[in-house]
Each structure stands twice: as structure tokens, then as C-alpha cells.
Scaffold this active site. Sequence first.
Site, mmCIF file in Angstrom:
data_model
loop_
_atom_site.group_PDB
_atom_site.id
_atom_site.type_symbol
_atom_site.label_atom_id
_atom_site.label_comp_id
_atom_site.label_asym_id
_atom_site.label_seq_id
_atom_site.Cartn_x
_atom_site.Cartn_y
_atom_site.Cartn_z
ATOM 1 N N SER A 56 22.313 79.505 24.182
ATOM 2 C CA SER A 56 23.610 78.849 24.009
ATOM 3 C C SER A 56 23.407 77.425 23.519
ATOM 4 O O SER A 56 22.422 76.774 23.873
ATOM 5 C CB SER A 56 24.381 78.827 25.341
ATOM 6 O OG SER A 56 24.651 80.138 25.768
ATOM 7 N N HIS A 57 24.350 76.932 22.720
ATOM 8 C CA HIS A 57 24.263 75.572 22.207
ATOM 9 C C HIS A 57 24.601 74.577 23.316
ATOM 10 O O HIS A 57 25.507 74.803 24.115
ATOM 11 C CB HIS A 57 25.226 75.396 21.031
ATOM 12 C CG HIS A 57 24.868 74.270 20.120
ATOM 13 N ND1 HIS A 57 24.991 72.951 20.495
ATOM 14 C CD2 HIS A 57 24.390 74.259 18.855
ATOM 15 C CE1 HIS A 57 24.610 72.180 19.494
ATOM 16 N NE2 HIS A 57 24.232 72.948 18.482
ATOM 17 N N ALA A 58 23.863 73.475 23.350
ATOM 18 C CA ALA A 58 24.068 72.492 24.412
ATOM 19 C C ALA A 58 25.316 71.648 24.221
ATOM 20 O O ALA A 58 25.905 71.173 25.196
ATOM 21 C CB ALA A 58 22.845 71.573 24.512
ATOM 22 N N TYR A 67 29.227 78.793 21.372
ATOM 23 C CA TYR A 67 28.170 79.025 20.381
ATOM 24 C C TYR A 67 27.031 79.648 21.169
ATOM 25 O O TYR A 67 26.134 78.971 21.652
ATOM 26 C CB TYR A 67 27.778 77.678 19.772
ATOM 27 C CG TYR A 67 26.893 77.708 18.536
ATOM 28 C CD1 TYR A 67 26.085 78.798 18.224
ATOM 29 C CD2 TYR A 67 26.867 76.618 17.681
ATOM 30 C CE1 TYR A 67 25.288 78.801 17.102
ATOM 31 C CE2 TYR A 67 26.068 76.610 16.542
ATOM 32 C CZ TYR A 67 25.280 77.703 16.267
ATOM 33 O OH TYR A 67 24.473 77.696 15.155
#
Length: 374
Positions: A226-228, A233
Site C-alpha cells: 500500500s502507498h504510504a 493505492y
Amino acid sequence: MSEGALSGLLVIAIEQAVAAPLCTVRLADAGARVIKIERAGGETARNYDNAVKGTSAYFAWLNRGKESAVLDLKDERDLNLLSVLLEKADVLIQNLVPGALARMGFTPEVIAARFPRLIAVSINGYGQDTACAPMRAYDMLVQAESGLCAVTGTPDAPSKIGVSAADIATGMNAHAAILEALIERERSGRGRQIEVAMFDGMADWMAVPLLHYEHAGRETGRFGLSHASIYPYRPFACADGTLIVATQTNAEWKKLCAQVLDRPELAEHADFATNPLRVSNRVALDRELEPAFRALDVADAVARLDKAGIAWGRYTEVRDLGSHPALRRVEVALADGALITLPRPAGRDAGFRPGPVPGLGTDTDNIRAEFLPG
């Protein structure tokens, strides 16, 4: 050897492992003549493995199109040959331990005086004007020192990036620096001495997490796939498989809710109205999104995402990469003539024909005869 924009350029490479060889293979791909100087047992990467028909995978990847000369740089005769090579060369690149070149007599002052047109690039782990200058530097160590591992992995465990990211970034940075210096030399007539530090490259990559911390007091967490800092996302499990879905704007977020998930009311929810809110409330948002994706099969989800103009991707295993429809390949000959294929480098077209991977010392005698005739 490939013809290209750098044809006629002579590069002397006292190199090993990944960072410098990655830089020089890009120069060779563009037509430069790269003479790789190795010790009697061969440079480090020749001995990493023998996975590619008896050749190291690292060496096969990074050394096509080069010549190999075995020299003993502690021997006066071979040091004299190196001097002659540098008189003719356009570029010297080396990633020996710091100070090794100076101990051979090639100090910065000597290089500037004797080889004024030479672009001399030294790859180091850390800037030589910093307190970390004497530290030994390998890829994973620099990933860890730079904080890259702190933002990579899962909440429970930090991780290095699975390929040699620090080395690769350093080689790319050195390549760009050399091209800039060649352009500058066309105007000034003079070369340059350039230091490219591995840590600098990784610290540059860490600019966004550093800015978040220093200006917003926010530490970047580890979220696996997962995007931080952009949300949603991440991968979503569908009824018969998994897709990674990327929504980067509020407009895409609204389309995801309305056109993909049939949940238009989510887009108006006060906790999810902006990307910063979605990032902060990702756990609550996941509770809404995950059941909606599980109700779709992959083909249906892809059709809806495409229609809405939202990006998606699949999780690919290494075993799947070789048959990926986007993979373009180039044929390369090993030293014994055996042919392999490699991923075609970015920016090269279908007509790209690289030179072979050199055998250890294959070109030593020819280079001696050419540069020290008689």
C-alpha cells in the site's frame, strides 16, 4: 559493439560489482569503447554465481559490450599502461576503496595536471567530506543507513528493496553526471573530477519522507504494497484474484466510488473527502472498500476501472515476468558465444545490438599492443 551517440569515446573502467558497471554498460550501449580493468582473479561480480550458462547473472547483465584487460596496478609496467590509457581516455570511472587511486599516484592534482580533458568519476559509499567517509558501503548497508529500509516492508518488519537499489541509483547518477560533464567539456575544453556517493543517491530518494517529517512532524510508515501517502493505492482482493488499484486525485476517487464500486456516497463522506483524510482514515476506508471489491470478479473490476480511467496493475511473480506482454528483450552473447536474452534497456529501440560479455582478460594483449607498441 553498438554504434551510437557516444561512438569514438574511450572509457577506462576500474570497476567491480554493480554501481560502476551499470554506469559503464550504459556508456557501452551508446557506442563508447569501454576498457574494463580487472585483477587476475576477475572483478567481484564474476564470482557471485554461475547461474547464466556458467556466467554470473550480475556479470552477464552489466558487462556486455566491454573489453576486459587484466592488469596488476601494483606493477610499474601496468601502472605505466594505465597512464597511457588515461592520456587517450575521455572518461575514467572507478569504485575502488577511497584513496586507492591516489595511492597509485593518481591524486586529484595529478589527474588535473596530466589529463586536463579527462572526466574522472569516483564512486564512494559516502561523501568524502563527511564524517562517514571511511565507512565501508555495500548496497543493503546504504539502504539501511539512508532510512530507505525504515519506509519499506510491513508494519511489523522493515525490509530492504529486493534489488540493488543503492547500487543501481548510483550507477544511474554517475551516468547522468558523465553526460553532463561531456557537454560541459564541449564548451570549456576541460574535464572534471566528480564524486558520486551511494548515500547521496538514497538520501535524495528519501526526500519526501524527510520533508514530511521535518515540516509536518509525520513519520512515514511501512505499508507493504500500500502507498504510504496516497490512498486508496493498494491491492484489493476480488472474488477470483487480486488487483492493485491506484487513485491519485479526488476526481479519480469520485469515479472509483461511483463507476467502479457503485458507492457514490463514499466520495462525499467527510472522513474521505481529501487524500490526507483518506490516508489518515485508511483503516475505516478499507472496511468500506474491501467488501465492495470482493463482490467483483477481476475481469469485471478491470472493465470498470478502464472505463473510469483509473489505473490498475497485477502482482507479478518473477516466474511470470519472462512471459509478461510488456517485456521486450535483447540478445546478448556470452564470452563463449552462447546466446542469452536480457530485458531491453529503457530508451533502446528494436534495432539495438549490444556487444558480447567479455571473457576475463580477453583483450589484455591487444590493448597492450595498441597502447604500448613495441
